[in-house]
Design a protein around this motif. Structure first.
Motif: not given
Length: 271
Positions: A148-170
């Protein structure tokens, strides 16, 4: 004899002799596509996929049904005890002529200020409608599998959690089960709580543990699938074998089934 006048004695390169007839040795990919389409205009390169997922491009959105008896979206809850939610297509009822690929996933999670929580996810994939025995767990970070990749949203206590499987792991999916449990050091007085009651945002000693999930999204695409045609081909192979055809394995239908199996196995979950 006159009865065998139409039978072949040998075949040209690229063909096999089968019961006196020459049949193609290599399977025509166009014939495989009649059973199951494994190519789509959404087959992007990984760098393109990463960019589109960061932009949450609507072309990759998979419209699923959110199901949970323990979580309501955009509502605070106590995640110290395991919570479960599912995203399902219910294709066995609505879209039986399609199979589905997942290439990524994202969640938006908001946490209270000064939180000591560290959300942890366990994801279980059911590739086709049916029993859980066909399912498997995503091995995050193992043997090159993505995390999982975690990115904090600007001026917020919220985070985007992203999982990229891509072509290898789809991989194929019908339902994705997500189990959330947060790692945190709990005060002694709170270790025996059940965490099942309503949240109390006015209590500062408990508020620091609360989180809410405002969005859950799967990314991927659907592929055409003809179950009746595939079932008919399997029956044809079975009948040939039942009739004692010792060369049945070299028939064009059997070669076609082997080709489809090989292409599906390339998309099998990691061992």
């Amino acid at each position: 004899s006159m009865a065998n006048i139409s039978l072949c004695g040998s075949c040209n390169k690229g063909y096999k002799l089968y019961r006196g007839r020459c049949e193609a040795q290599n399977v025509d990919s166009e014939r495989s596509e009649q059973f199951m389409s494994l190519e789509t205009e959404l087959d992007f390169q990984d760098l393109e996929l990463r960019y589109l997922l960061q932009k949450m491009d609507s072309r990759l959105h998979v419209h699923t049904t959110f199901i949970s008896n323990e979580i309501r979206l955009d509502t605070f809850f106590d995640p110290r005890w395991r919570k479960r939610m599912s995203l399902t297509l219910k294709s066995n009822k609505n879209r039986v002529e399609f199979i589905h690929m997942v290439i990524g996933m994202s969640m938006r999670i908001c946490q209270a200020r000064n939180t000591t929580l560290d959300p942890s996810f366990f994801v279980y994939v059911n590739p086709f409608s049916g029993s859980h025995s066909e399912g498997w767990s995503m091995p995050f970070g193992e043997h090159g599998y993505p995390r999982w990749e975690k990115t904090r949203l600007q001026n917020s206590q919220c985070f985007n959690w992203t999982l990229l499987l891509g072509n290898r792991w789809k991989t194929f999916f019908e339902t994705v089960h997500i189990y959330l449990r947060s790692r945190a050091r709990l005060p002694t007085l709170m270790r025996n709580e059940t965490g099942q009651g309503p949240v109390d945002l006015s209590d500062p000693t408990k508020r620091q543990f609360y989180v809410k999930i405002s969005e859950v999204q799967l990314y991927g695409y659907s592929l055409r699938f003809n179950p009746d045609l595939l079932r008919s081909a399997v029956q044809q192979v079975n009948q040939s074998y039942a009739q004692g055809g010792q060369f049945y394995s070299s028939s064009s239908v059997m070669l076609l089934m082997l080709d489809i199996r090989e292409r599906i196995n390339r998309l099998a979950p990691p061992v």
